[in-house]
Write a protein that holds these residues in place. Sequence first.
Motif, PDB file in Angstrom:
ATOM      1  N   HIS A   1      19.814  23.743  13.686  1.00 48.57           N
ATOM      2  CA  HIS A   1      19.836  25.169  14.048  1.00 48.57           C
ATOM      3  C   HIS A   1      19.842  26.038  12.778  1.00 48.57           C
ATOM      4  O   HIS A   1      19.044  26.966  12.641  1.00 48.57           O
ATOM      5  N   GLU A   2      20.724  25.711  11.842  1.00 52.20           N
ATOM      6  CA  GLU A   2      20.795  26.523  10.618  1.00 52.20           C
ATOM      7  C   GLU A   2      19.533  26.358   9.773  1.00 52.20           C
ATOM      8  O   GLU A   2      19.090  27.300   9.116  1.00 52.20           O
TER       9      GLU A   2
ATOM     10  N   HIS B   1      16.866  28.658  11.013  1.00 56.93           N
ATOM     11  CA  HIS B   1      17.007  30.064  10.611  1.00 56.93           C
ATOM     12  C   HIS B   1      16.180  30.389   9.367  1.00 56.93           C
ATOM     13  O   HIS B   1      15.967  31.555   9.066  1.00 56.93           O
TER      14      HIS B   1
ATOM     15  N   GLU C   1      18.562  33.939  17.228  1.00 59.02           N
ATOM     16  CA  GLU C   1      19.458  32.853  17.640  1.00 59.02           C
ATOM     17  C   GLU C   1      18.786  31.963  18.676  1.00 59.02           C
ATOM     18  O   GLU C   1      18.870  30.735  18.623  1.00 59.02           O
TER      19      GLU C   1
ATOM     20  N   TYR D   1      23.056  32.280  22.809  1.00 60.19           N
ATOM     21  CA  TYR D   1      22.545  30.973  22.401  1.00 60.19           C
ATOM     22  C   TYR D   1      21.995  30.192  23.590  1.00 60.19           C
ATOM     23  O   TYR D   1      20.939  29.589  23.507  1.00 60.19           O
TER      24      TYR D   1
HETATM   25 ZN   LIG Z   1      22.281  30.857  14.424  1.00 55.43          ZN
END
Ligand SMILES: [Zn+2]
Length: 745
Positions: free
Chosen positions: A505-506, A509, A528, A595
Amino acid sequence: MLAQNEFDFDACYRVNDLKIAREDVSVYLTSGYLILARKVNGVRAAALFAADVDAGDAEVVVMPPNRGERLSLASFTESPNLDEHFKVGLMLFSDNTGAELEAKIEAGARERGGYRRDPEEAAKLANNWNGPLRSIVENFSVRLVEDRLSPGAGGFFFLATAGSRLGSFDVLYDPTLPDQITIGQIRQRDQKNWFDTWTAFAGRTARAKGEAVRWAPYKADDYRIEANLDDALGMRAKTRVKITPITAARGALPFLISSRMRVSAVSIDGAAAEVYQRPSLGSGNAFGTNDEVFLVIPPAPLKQGQTYEFEFSHDGNVITESGKGMFFVGARGTWYPHSPTDLTHFDLTFHFPRSLDLVATGDLIDKHLDGDTRELRFRTSEPIRFAGFNLGHYQRKCVSRDGFRIEVCANTPEEPGPLPPAASAPRMEDIANEVISALQYMSAEFGPPPVRSLTVSPIPTTFGQGFPGLIYLSTLAYLEPEQRPRQEQTGEYTRIFYSDLMAAHETAHQWWGNLVTPATSHDDWLMEALANYSALMYLEKKKGHETLDRILDNYREHLISRAADGREIESAGPVTWGLRLSSSQFPNAWQVITYEKGSWIIHMLRVRLGDQRFREFLAELCRRYRFQGLTTDQFRKIAAQYLPPGSKDPELESFFDTWVYGTGIPVLRLKYAIRGTRVTGSVEQSGVPDDFSALAPVEIRTGTQKTAIEWVETGSDPVSFSRLLPDRPLAVALQPDETLATIQR
Ligand SMILES: [Zn+2]
């Protein structure tokens, strides 16, 4: 000048039928006393209305402009419109309310012989209300000073009142905010104060114009920050940045900074400027992430379009020690003066004790050791929104593969903090490999990331964060599942969350949030949702479709779970509402909706577009919005271009109205019959209001053909369909992995 705000004994009047209107807000002072604050620099900034003990009355009336806002208001006040009577109302303003009230009082005196002065009541009211007035003035002090210095930039109107039915609540009209009208209430829950936003929306003039509001009246570019950290990790910093005003001369320019930072001096092209910052409250929230506005007052007016060199001196404590030798940089992204949206380059130099290690956004371009002080310099190669750093006693593991370089930092076993010694970072190498695999997968899907080298560093929390080139991971992600605290071991999802999902997930980004940025706070959810769904796509590739399905099932369970009053968490509001979704009624609604419903929205778009077109769509977003802000509506328009030809709802307007701008998760029931190669059937919807409608994917499997989807538009009554197929259908079903709806069999 703010301290002089108190009520004026000579300006207390008996009034009736006095109306104040601000866009969609109407305040009727039906009968009672009105006392104005003393003039300060010729302007009155406050007024108090107080009804007679037995007779008087006032009323505030607001009708929200759309269904979502009416539902929101109703969920807090049990009525879709606000029409509340009150006996006392304290008003604070920087628009022309003061002059307007004086004119109305004068006209009232002329026309009706009423509105007489009442010095006796004045003394009583002033005594009782000067205290509350002072604390409200204190809350708005920066804004009052800003508007005093930049008249015409759009003053505000604020009413704090106690309704006869609803208790204390606030009404704010502020033309400089995207949600110009905000009405809400402070409530306590679990020893915490919540601001429950009952409704928030743009005023009718702005709605008609359809223009977005920009917060900063300038562009900020080319940051150069020099930061010194002393042994106690207090920071002293100098921030230099190029500022270009984009509006005509302003007497004051607003900037944001963590409430833990004090700005001691500012110069503009070398000439000293004045600073106005609220006195420190010594706090911010526990993580020190509270951004507060401060003002720079130039010695001479700045010219629109001309670029100036600003230099800020600021210091404070943005780093806290959480456990032995483990540090927490609370003010990630807010430790230097900034405005919310500009993409810019950063050149960061840190001086810090040699016993420590430090990582930051940008490429490391220089390092020195000078006695007991270490110096590191970082520079960004692509523009970014926020610059962050992290520090600790690190051990590092570096993995280079396929053109990517990942450096994973972990807290050293000698300084273990709350973690079991010897095992503080068993997963370092796993994490490095995981991040590289995710980068590879996502580069193939979305195109090249903005940076090819990433640093991963730990934060002692349960969440992560993805800065450009710098990823923060929860310390729990560094542990093997069985080493994590017991409450973080429940269920497959929690294990996957820390072991797989968080790093991916990170990593995602880097594209969603850093390459493509949100245009406004109403578009934050997109970053997100896209980052999380990208991580889910990567997991699907790695672990199979069933893993994705199980996680989405999990998300649905969370979304339809009920609060104490029986309402589903998903009903807290549309995904575009951001942090406002969390309230005393639904403390974790923001996380779950942003999310988890966000991921479902992206997933349902994928089902509408089909796998191949969906992937082309995501790649196109990264190409077209490279280093640019993306709005939810632009996102919809591009998605619509990737719908298969002949699709229903060809502009996706109904899809977005239902799932993005609306709320509700229906229960669907399918009935069908097969005769020869024809399927006839109906879809029945329940659990949502009558006007809820969505396209339900009825999957029809035939022997030789691919699976066909019949999209059935649901409504308050069962909707029937009939489809002739080239082959005899073998199976007909609504699939729970294709819609957020609950399927009843
Ligand atoms: Zn995030």
